[in-house]
Scaffold this active site. Structure first.
Site, PDB file in Angstrom:
ATOM      1  N   SER A 135       0.816  -1.181  -0.108  1.00  0.00           N
ATOM      2  CA  SER A 135       0.130  -0.137  -0.081  1.00  0.00           C
ATOM      3  C   SER A 135       1.075   1.452   0.094  1.00  0.00           C
ATOM      4  O   SER A 135       1.523   1.588   0.943  1.00  0.00           O
ATOM      5  CB  SER A 135      -0.843   0.006   1.256  1.00  0.00           C
ATOM      6  OG  SER A 135      -1.748   1.089   1.425  1.00  0.00           O
ATOM      7  N   LYS A 161      -1.076  -0.944  -4.274  1.00  0.00           N
ATOM      8  CA  LYS A 161      -2.412  -0.167  -4.189  1.00  0.00           C
ATOM      9  C   LYS A 161      -2.059   1.407  -3.863  1.00  0.00           C
ATOM     10  O   LYS A 161      -0.823   1.716  -3.311  1.00  0.00           O
ATOM     11  CB  LYS A 161      -3.097  -0.711  -2.821  1.00  0.00           C
ATOM     12  CG  LYS A 161      -3.937   0.280  -1.820  1.00  0.00           C
ATOM     13  CD  LYS A 161      -4.742  -0.392  -1.189  1.00  0.00           C
ATOM     14  CE  LYS A 161      -4.928   0.454   0.290  1.00  0.00           C
ATOM     15  NZ  LYS A 161      -5.730  -0.358   1.121  1.00  0.00           N
ATOM     16  N   LYS A 163      -2.658   5.473  -2.649  1.00  0.00           N
ATOM     17  CA  LYS A 163      -3.791   6.086  -2.007  1.00  0.00           C
ATOM     18  C   LYS A 163      -4.401   7.359  -2.828  1.00  0.00           C
ATOM     19  O   LYS A 163      -3.408   7.908  -3.483  1.00  0.00           O
ATOM     20  CB  LYS A 163      -3.217   6.454  -0.623  1.00  0.00           C
ATOM     21  CG  LYS A 163      -2.951   5.610   0.516  1.00  0.00           C
ATOM     22  CD  LYS A 163      -4.206   5.116   0.826  1.00  0.00           C
ATOM     23  CE  LYS A 163      -4.003   4.077   2.083  1.00  0.00           C
ATOM     24  NZ  LYS A 163      -5.393   3.266   2.561  1.00  0.00           N
ATOM     25  N   ASP A 188      -7.299   3.485  -3.347  1.00  0.00           N
ATOM     26  CA  ASP A 188      -7.926   3.717  -2.187  1.00  0.00           C
ATOM     27  C   ASP A 188      -8.136   5.230  -1.459  1.00  0.00           C
ATOM     28  O   ASP A 188      -7.238   5.931  -1.309  1.00  0.00           O
ATOM     29  CB  ASP A 188      -7.082   3.056  -1.038  1.00  0.00           C
ATOM     30  CG  ASP A 188      -7.915   2.762   0.427  1.00  0.00           C
ATOM     31  OD1 ASP A 188      -9.126   3.347   0.524  1.00  0.00           O
ATOM     32  OD2 ASP A 188      -7.449   2.373   1.228  1.00  0.00           O
ATOM     33  N   GLU A 213     -11.289   1.362  -3.725  1.00  0.00           N
ATOM     34  CA  GLU A 213     -11.636   1.077  -2.218  1.00  0.00           C
ATOM     35  C   GLU A 213     -12.172   2.153  -1.312  1.00  0.00           C
ATOM     36  O   GLU A 213     -11.473   3.160  -1.746  1.00  0.00           O
ATOM     37  CB  GLU A 213     -10.302   0.697  -1.618  1.00  0.00           C
ATOM     38  CG  GLU A 213     -10.410   0.177  -0.421  1.00  0.00           C
ATOM     39  CD  GLU A 213      -9.107  -0.377   0.253  1.00  0.00           C
ATOM     40  OE1 GLU A 213      -8.190  -0.779  -0.312  1.00  0.00           O
ATOM     41  OE2 GLU A 213      -9.062  -0.428   1.668  1.00  0.00           O
ATOM     42  N   ASP A 238     -14.082  -0.796   2.777  1.00  0.00           N
ATOM     43  CA  ASP A 238     -13.124  -1.119   3.784  1.00  0.00           C
ATOM     44  C   ASP A 238     -13.803  -0.502   5.023  1.00  0.00           C
ATOM     45  O   ASP A 238     -14.502  -1.171   5.907  1.00  0.00           O
ATOM     46  CB  ASP A 238     -11.843  -0.431   3.398  1.00  0.00           C
ATOM     47  CG  ASP A 238     -10.915  -0.424   4.583  1.00  0.00           C
ATOM     48  OD1 ASP A 238     -11.231  -0.797   5.754  1.00  0.00           O
ATOM     49  OD2 ASP A 238      -9.647   0.146   4.533  1.00  0.00           O
ATOM     50  N   LYS A 262     -10.518  -6.586   7.744  1.00  0.00           N
ATOM     51  CA  LYS A 262      -9.579  -6.217   8.793  1.00  0.00           C
ATOM     52  C   LYS A 262     -10.153  -6.769  10.217  1.00  0.00           C
ATOM     53  O   LYS A 262     -11.215  -6.339  10.517  1.00  0.00           O
ATOM     54  CB  LYS A 262      -9.188  -4.836   8.802  1.00  0.00           C
ATOM     55  CG  LYS A 262      -8.501  -4.126   7.676  1.00  0.00           C
ATOM     56  CD  LYS A 262      -8.379  -2.658   7.979  1.00  0.00           C
ATOM     57  CE  LYS A 262      -7.938  -1.894   6.361  1.00  0.00           C
ATOM     58  NZ  LYS A 262      -7.609  -0.437   6.588  1.00  0.00           N
ATOM     59  N   GLY A 290      -4.879  -4.150   5.860  1.00  0.00           N
ATOM     60  CA  GLY A 290      -3.761  -3.995   7.052  1.00  0.00           C
ATOM     61  C   GLY A 290      -4.058  -2.547   7.665  1.00  0.00           C
ATOM     62  O   GLY A 290      -4.447  -1.487   7.129  1.00  0.00           O
TER      63      GLY A 290
HETATM   64  O1  OSB Z   1      -7.292   2.265   4.304  1.00  0.00           O
HETATM   65  O2  OSB Z   1      -6.378   0.328   4.021  1.00  0.00           O
HETATM   66  C1  OSB Z   1      -6.447   1.357   4.604  1.00  0.00           C
HETATM   67  C2  OSB Z   1      -3.238   1.966   7.214  1.00  0.00           C
HETATM   68  C3  OSB Z   1      -4.011   2.666   8.098  1.00  0.00           C
HETATM   69  C4  OSB Z   1      -5.158   2.989   7.734  1.00  0.00           C
HETATM   70  C5  OSB Z   1      -5.984   2.501   6.688  1.00  0.00           C
HETATM   71  C6  OSB Z   1      -5.525   1.767   5.795  1.00  0.00           C
HETATM   72  C7  OSB Z   1      -4.142   1.514   5.787  1.00  0.00           C
HETATM   73  C8  OSB Z   1      -3.474   1.092   4.732  1.00  0.00           C
HETATM   74  C9  OSB Z   1      -2.246   0.228   5.192  1.00  0.00           C
HETATM   75  O3  OSB Z   1      -3.611   0.933   3.612  1.00  0.00           O
HETATM   76  C10 OSB Z   1      -2.055  -1.214   4.670  1.00  0.00           C
HETATM   77  C11 OSB Z   1      -0.970  -2.195   5.224  1.00  0.00           C
HETATM   78  O4  OSB Z   1      -1.085  -2.270   6.338  1.00  0.00           O
HETATM   79  O5  OSB Z   1       0.115  -2.519   4.409  1.00  0.00           O
HETATM   80 MG    MG Z   2      -8.651   1.185   2.960  1.00  0.00          MG
END
Ligand code: OSB
Ligand code: MG
Length: 369
Positions: A135, A161, A163, A188, A213, A238, A262, A290
């Site tokens: 990510s 992925k 952001k 995401d 996402e 999510d 999660k 995660g």
């Molecule tokens: O939206 O998936 C998310 C981390 C903190 C809060 C929200 C998210 C995330 C990540 C991290 O995308 C993914 C990872 O732990 O590798």
């Molecule tokens: Mg997410």
């Protein structure tokens, strides 16, 4: 035997590289570890609540309060040891799912250690290796993003992925897709858009994304359904997915075609497995999200991701992608191109390192029955 002692530790660990989402930029992570003891055996859990109530309404302090003043006393009062019993009894308290999951995870590790089995065997997992994705946060420039993605691809990650947020969406997808045409790519938004942005979101259909996402805020299942009707790219939820009930509503309404599980967000492994099984029965693939966990929470995620309906690569990366000094030995590493082998030792199958935990600890509290 009943649980004789519970320990909570509040830790702060610096990231290898800052992590920026539509919520803002973070350079370190504060979270808590949970230990439960029974007859000299220790079970470990991680509570993924963050410092600020941005991703979720919980924070490190609300979760600490709920664990200390409600969940730990419940464990002692009712003599709870089995994670399924804890999940059922903790259901008397509303919300606070990350706090519940922290304790439940520790009880799962304890249960598996007592049975001398790796956790994935208790769960009925069907694979010894999981697909590892990475990510990538928002960067200072598109060039920085492309370079960072290139670094992860060189390390072997097969799915990336990125952001997104208003102003960092189409251009970011175009930059990464332009440089790496064949890769599995997804985006995401962490809820940063509204239905007024439908034009921008529909434009993302041009980039061959695996999924988009959480474009809208958590409680907007209706608008997600409206967007999914207009977009060819599958939507994945999510933040919206808090329980089996919310998944049922989302799937029946057509709010998404993919679900991110999660364990912290849904309140534990018991609820995660219910969601997994419901999605499997309804032809909805899931994958493991995660929360930038340390090795303890990530090891728990590895075991969960062995279940058969985890059909997309997961947000599960090597220890070094997150922390220079992860608190486990050995570190979690890629075992092959884009895969991580699931530990085979008892319980989570990784060893927490006390000296590193002490160094990162801001506060510790011990509770006795
Ligand atoms: O939206 O998936 C998310 C981390 C903190 C809060 C929200 C998210 C995330 C990540 C991290 O995308 C993914 C990872 O732990 O590798
Ligand atoms: Mg997410």
């Amino acid at each position: 035997m009943p649980i004789e002692r519970v320990e909570l530790d509040l830790l702060k660990l610096p990231y290898v590289h800052f992590f920026e989402t539509s919520f803002g930029r973070a350079t370190d992570r504060t979270f808590s570890l949970v230990r439960v003891y029974e007859g000299g055996v220790c079970g470990w859990g991680e509570c993924v609540a963050e410092e600020a109530p941005l991703y979720s309404g919980e924070t490190t302090e609300t979760a600490w309060h709920v664990m200390k003043d409600f969940l730990v006393p419940l464990v002692f009062r009712k003599g709870l040891v089995e994670p399924e019993d804890f999940a059922r009894e903790a259901g008397m308290f509303r919300g606070n799912r990350m706090a519940k999951a922290g304790i439940e995870l520790a009880l799962w590790d304890l249960k598996a250690k007592k049975a001398a089995l790796p956790l994935h065997r208790l769960y009925g997992g069907t694979r010894g290796e999981i697909e590892a994705g990475v990510s990538c946060g928002i960067e200072d420039s598109l060039e920085d993003l492309v370079v960072r993605v290139g670094g992860y691809l060189a390390e072997g990650y097969k799915r990336v992925k990125i952001k997104i947020k208003p102003g960092w969406d189409e251009a970011a997808c175009a930059a990464v897709r332009g440089r790496y045409p064949g890769i599995m790519l997804q985006a995401d938004a962490n809820g940063a858009y509204s239905l007024a942005d439908i034009g921008t979101l529909k434009a993302l259909d041009a980039y061959g994304l695996l999924m988009v996402e959480q474009p809208f805020p958590p409680y907007d299942l209706w608008d997600h359904a409206a967007l999914q009707r207009e977009m060819s790219t599958p939507l994945c939820l999510d933040e919206s997915v808090l329980s089996l009930d919310t998944v049922r509503a989302a799937v029946e309404m057509g709010s998404c075609r993919v679900v991110n599980i999660k364990v912290g967000r849904v309140g534990g492994v018991v609820e995660s497995r219910k969601i997994h099984d419901y999605c499997q029965a309804h032809g909805v693939p899931v994958w493991c999200g995660g929360m930038l966990e340390c090795g303890i929470g990530r090891a728990h995620n590895l075991h969960l991701a062995t279940l058969p309906n985890f059909k997309y690569p997961n947000d599960l990366s090597a220890s070094r992608r997150y922390y220079k000094e992860d608190v486990i030995d050995p570190f979690i590493e890629l075992s092959g191109p884009g895969t991580i082998r699931v530990p085979e030792g008892p319980g989570i199958g990784v060893n927490p390192v006390e000296a590193r935990i002490r160094r990162a600890s801001l506060r510790q509290e011990v509770f006795r029955s």
